[in-house]
Design an enzyme around this catalytic site. Structure first.
Site, PDB file in Angstrom:
ATOM      1  N   SER A  33       0.830  -1.326   0.043  1.00  0.00           N
ATOM      2  CA  SER A  33      -0.069   0.032  -0.017  1.00  0.00           C
ATOM      3  C   SER A  33       1.070   1.353   0.006  1.00  0.00           C
ATOM      4  O   SER A  33       1.785   1.578   0.997  1.00  0.00           O
ATOM      5  CB  SER A  33      -0.705   0.269   1.206  1.00  0.00           C
ATOM      6  OG  SER A  33      -1.731  -0.839   1.319  1.00  0.00           O
ATOM      7  N   HIS A  64      -5.281   0.668  -4.815  1.00  0.00           N
ATOM      8  CA  HIS A  64      -4.482  -0.493  -5.110  1.00  0.00           C
ATOM      9  C   HIS A  64      -4.853  -0.720  -6.354  1.00  0.00           C
ATOM     10  O   HIS A  64      -5.608  -1.523  -6.838  1.00  0.00           O
ATOM     11  CB  HIS A  64      -4.996  -1.646  -4.053  1.00  0.00           C
ATOM     12  CG  HIS A  64      -4.618  -1.512  -2.630  1.00  0.00           C
ATOM     13  ND1 HIS A  64      -4.018  -2.529  -1.989  1.00  0.00           N
ATOM     14  CD2 HIS A  64      -5.193  -0.630  -1.734  1.00  0.00           C
ATOM     15  CE1 HIS A  64      -4.175  -2.074  -0.739  1.00  0.00           C
ATOM     16  NE2 HIS A  64      -4.791  -1.115  -0.582  1.00  0.00           N
ATOM     17  N   HIS A  86      -6.118  -9.042  -0.749  1.00  0.00           N
ATOM     18  CA  HIS A  86      -6.040  -9.335   0.636  1.00  0.00           C
ATOM     19  C   HIS A  86      -6.959 -10.199   0.907  1.00  0.00           C
ATOM     20  O   HIS A  86      -8.156 -10.198   0.339  1.00  0.00           O
ATOM     21  CB  HIS A  86      -5.950  -8.105   1.417  1.00  0.00           C
ATOM     22  CG  HIS A  86      -5.019  -7.163   1.096  1.00  0.00           C
ATOM     23  ND1 HIS A  86      -5.159  -6.310   0.132  1.00  0.00           N
ATOM     24  CD2 HIS A  86      -3.920  -6.786   1.907  1.00  0.00           C
ATOM     25  CE1 HIS A  86      -4.126  -5.227   0.116  1.00  0.00           C
ATOM     26  NE2 HIS A  86      -3.255  -5.525   1.142  1.00  0.00           N
ATOM     27  N   TYR A  88      -9.031 -10.229   3.258  1.00  0.00           N
ATOM     28  CA  TYR A  88     -10.078  -9.520   3.991  1.00  0.00           C
ATOM     29  C   TYR A  88     -11.173  -9.069   2.836  1.00  0.00           C
ATOM     30  O   TYR A  88     -12.400  -8.464   3.134  1.00  0.00           O
ATOM     31  CB  TYR A  88      -9.881  -8.173   4.947  1.00  0.00           C
ATOM     32  CG  TYR A  88      -9.077  -7.077   4.146  1.00  0.00           C
ATOM     33  CD1 TYR A  88      -9.553  -6.359   3.351  1.00  0.00           C
ATOM     34  CD2 TYR A  88      -7.548  -6.903   4.413  1.00  0.00           C
ATOM     35  CE1 TYR A  88      -8.815  -5.413   2.479  1.00  0.00           C
ATOM     36  CE2 TYR A  88      -7.046  -5.974   3.732  1.00  0.00           C
ATOM     37  CZ  TYR A  88      -7.519  -5.180   2.899  1.00  0.00           C
ATOM     38  OH  TYR A  88      -6.817  -3.923   2.471  1.00  0.00           O
ATOM     39  N   GLU A  89     -10.744  -9.057   1.716  1.00  0.00           N
ATOM     40  CA  GLU A  89     -11.570  -8.656   0.352  1.00  0.00           C
ATOM     41  C   GLU A  89     -12.538  -9.734   0.233  1.00  0.00           C
ATOM     42  O   GLU A  89     -13.472  -9.387  -0.395  1.00  0.00           O
ATOM     43  CB  GLU A  89     -10.700  -8.304  -0.735  1.00  0.00           C
ATOM     44  CG  GLU A  89      -9.945  -6.973  -0.682  1.00  0.00           C
ATOM     45  CD  GLU A  89      -8.891  -6.699  -1.606  1.00  0.00           C
ATOM     46  OE1 GLU A  89      -9.319  -6.298  -2.790  1.00  0.00           O
ATOM     47  OE2 GLU A  89      -7.738  -6.772  -1.674  1.00  0.00           O
ATOM     48  N   ALA A 116       2.884  -2.059   3.929  1.00  0.00           N
ATOM     49  CA  ALA A 116       2.682  -1.211   4.948  1.00  0.00           C
ATOM     50  C   ALA A 116       2.262  -1.621   6.176  1.00  0.00           C
ATOM     51  O   ALA A 116       1.343  -2.760   6.248  1.00  0.00           O
ATOM     52  CB  ALA A 116       1.505  -0.145   4.563  1.00  0.00           C
ATOM     53  N   MET A 214      -1.951  -6.528   7.243  1.00  0.00           N
ATOM     54  CA  MET A 214      -2.876  -7.574   6.773  1.00  0.00           C
ATOM     55  C   MET A 214      -2.482  -8.355   5.687  1.00  0.00           C
ATOM     56  O   MET A 214      -3.316  -8.711   4.665  1.00  0.00           O
ATOM     57  CB  MET A 214      -3.964  -6.722   6.668  1.00  0.00           C
ATOM     58  CG  MET A 214      -4.547  -5.825   7.725  1.00  0.00           C
ATOM     59  SD  MET A 214      -5.903  -4.840   7.206  1.00  0.00           S
ATOM     60  CE  MET A 214      -6.083  -3.931   8.850  1.00  0.00           C
ATOM     61  N   SER A 215      -1.294  -8.483   5.264  1.00  0.00           N
ATOM     62  CA  SER A 215      -0.804  -9.222   3.834  1.00  0.00           C
ATOM     63  C   SER A 215       0.644  -9.932   4.230  1.00  0.00           C
ATOM     64  O   SER A 215       0.794 -10.437   5.359  1.00  0.00           O
ATOM     65  CB  SER A 215      -0.497  -8.155   2.689  1.00  0.00           C
ATOM     66  OG  SER A 215       0.567  -7.136   3.220  1.00  0.00           O
ATOM     67  N   ASN A 238       2.517   3.619  10.787  1.00  0.00           N
ATOM     68  CA  ASN A 238       1.810   4.240  11.830  1.00  0.00           C
ATOM     69  C   ASN A 238       1.941   3.552  12.987  1.00  0.00           C
ATOM     70  O   ASN A 238       2.640   2.225  13.085  1.00  0.00           O
ATOM     71  CB  ASN A 238       0.224   4.053  11.636  1.00  0.00           C
ATOM     72  CG  ASN A 238      -0.154   2.767  11.435  1.00  0.00           C
ATOM     73  OD1 ASN A 238       0.057   2.249  10.139  1.00  0.00           O
ATOM     74  ND2 ASN A 238      -0.442   1.923  12.564  1.00  0.00           N
ATOM     75  N   HIS A 250      -6.904   4.880   6.846  1.00  0.00           N
ATOM     76  CA  HIS A 250      -5.915   4.442   5.684  1.00  0.00           C
ATOM     77  C   HIS A 250      -5.164   5.715   5.102  1.00  0.00           C
ATOM     78  O   HIS A 250      -4.142   5.640   4.815  1.00  0.00           O
ATOM     79  CB  HIS A 250      -6.986   3.933   4.799  1.00  0.00           C
ATOM     80  CG  HIS A 250      -6.169   3.329   3.554  1.00  0.00           C
ATOM     81  ND1 HIS A 250      -5.447   2.343   3.510  1.00  0.00           N
ATOM     82  CD2 HIS A 250      -6.345   3.792   2.313  1.00  0.00           C
ATOM     83  CE1 HIS A 250      -4.940   1.987   2.416  1.00  0.00           C
ATOM     84  NE2 HIS A 250      -5.501   2.690   1.526  1.00  0.00           N
TER      85      HIS A 250
HETATM   86  N1  HPA Z   1      -2.480  -2.763  11.401  1.00  0.00           N
HETATM   87  C1  HPA Z   1      -2.734  -3.585  10.331  1.00  0.00           C
HETATM   88  N2  HPA Z   1      -2.395  -3.319   9.260  1.00  0.00           N
HETATM   89  C2  HPA Z   1      -1.845  -2.271   8.894  1.00  0.00           C
HETATM   90  C3  HPA Z   1      -1.616  -1.386   9.975  1.00  0.00           C
HETATM   91  C4  HPA Z   1      -1.842  -1.587  11.301  1.00  0.00           C
HETATM   92  O1  HPA Z   1      -1.704  -0.604  11.968  1.00  0.00           O
HETATM   93  N3  HPA Z   1      -0.884  -0.243   9.215  1.00  0.00           N
HETATM   94  C5  HPA Z   1      -0.892  -0.228   7.958  1.00  0.00           C
HETATM   95  N4  HPA Z   1      -1.353  -1.764   7.852  1.00  0.00           N
END
Ligand code: HPA
Length: 275
Positions: A33, A64, A86, A88-89, A116, A214-215, A238, A250
């Site tokens: 991402s 994406h 992903h 989750y999609e 990310a 998440m990947s 983050n 996001h």
């Molecule tokens: N958690 C999960 N997935 C992420 C995060 C997070 O804090 N930041 C970027 N992808």
């Protein structure tokens, strides 16, 4: 022995690609991402939109974009995934790893996974880059569940050496040479799409994780299964939930990825050239 449904679909996707290009990559690259800018530095030979490959999973997340880019970086032949799907999609986990297997079947025996991720250390500012040394996939569906695809690998693959030392050493040395700060740590996988709770992050910290995302993990498992050498880099975009008192979104993830984009591009290009 008859082919499994999953392997048949993989072979169909491979035929679709081979009808368009006979490009043989040495290395696959998956851009996380906000990290898609790297693609601008590729000497492009061919591009294939995911949507033009029948059966290929197409990302639904804004920002994406989805295509394979075939070309060279530093004289090395790569296939780059700009955009990934992903779990989750809503795709079956076999579809989530299909692109990874496809790159392997195209000929890539090395894979650079990027993402990310949230950082679990208060001193890791957004924009920090982290070499992935190992992963934790405690709460997620393993992509190898189901009939084993014997054509690709063994039923019970060893996982003690997924993120290869020689490839990781290349990442370390290119970062040092280019003056790019690089942390190292364990990436933990959560399916999302909701971010983690502070209690989950404390639990992951206790389990030994340094970053969360998440990947990447399903992809690393599938690549390792078929004998592909994996390495990985997280962009810490983050503070994970509860590490700072800011709510997660996001947008922050995209902004932090933008901030580190120049270093990230330099690092990946240097790593590919040195592989
Ligand atoms: N958690 C999960 N997935 C992420 C995060 C997070 O804090 N930041 C970027 N992808």
């Amino acid at each position: 022995m008859s082919m499994s449904k999953e392997y048949e679909k993989l072979q169909d996707c491979l035929s679709s690609v081979r009808n368009l290009t006979d490009f043989k990559p040495e290395t696959g690259v998956v851009l996380g991402s906000g990290l898609g800018d790297f693609a601008d530095g590729i000497d492009v030979e061919w591009e294939i939109d995911y949507s033009s490959i029948p059966g290929f999973p197409v990302s639904t997340v804004k920002g994406h974009s989805g295509k394979f880019i075939f070309g060279t970086v530093g004289g090395k032949r790569i296939v780059c995934m700009k955009g990934r799907v992903h779990f989750y999609e809503g795709y079956p986990i076999s579809d989530v790893v299909l692109p990874i297997r496809l790159m392997g079947l195209m000929g890539a025996d090395k894979l650079i996974l990027t993402n990310a991720a949230g950082g679990l250390h208060p001193e890791w500012e957004p924009g920090t880059l982290m070499l992935i040394t190992d992963h934790i996939s405690a709460f997620a569906r393993n992509p190898l569940i189901g009939p084993n695809i014997e054509e690709l690998g063994t039923r019970f693959p060893d996982m003690s050496d997924v993120y290869k030392k020689d490839l990781s050493d290349i990442i370390r040395s290119v970062a040092a040479r280019e003056g790019i700060a690089l942390k190292e740590g364990v990436y933990s996988y959560m399916t999302g799409p909701s971010y983690e709770t502070p209690a989950e992050i404390r639990a992951l910290r206790t389990l030994g994780a340094d970053a969360v995302g998440m990947s990447t993990v399903p992809e690393a498992i599938a690549a390792n299964h078929m004998g592909t050498g994996v390495c990985g880099i997280s962009c810490i975009t983050n503070y994970a939930a509860g590490i700072s008192d800011q709510p997660l979104g996001h947008e922050e993830v995209q902004q932090a990825a933008d901030k580190v984009s120049a270093d990230f591009k330099k690092l990946i290009a240097g790593v590919i050239a040195a592989m």
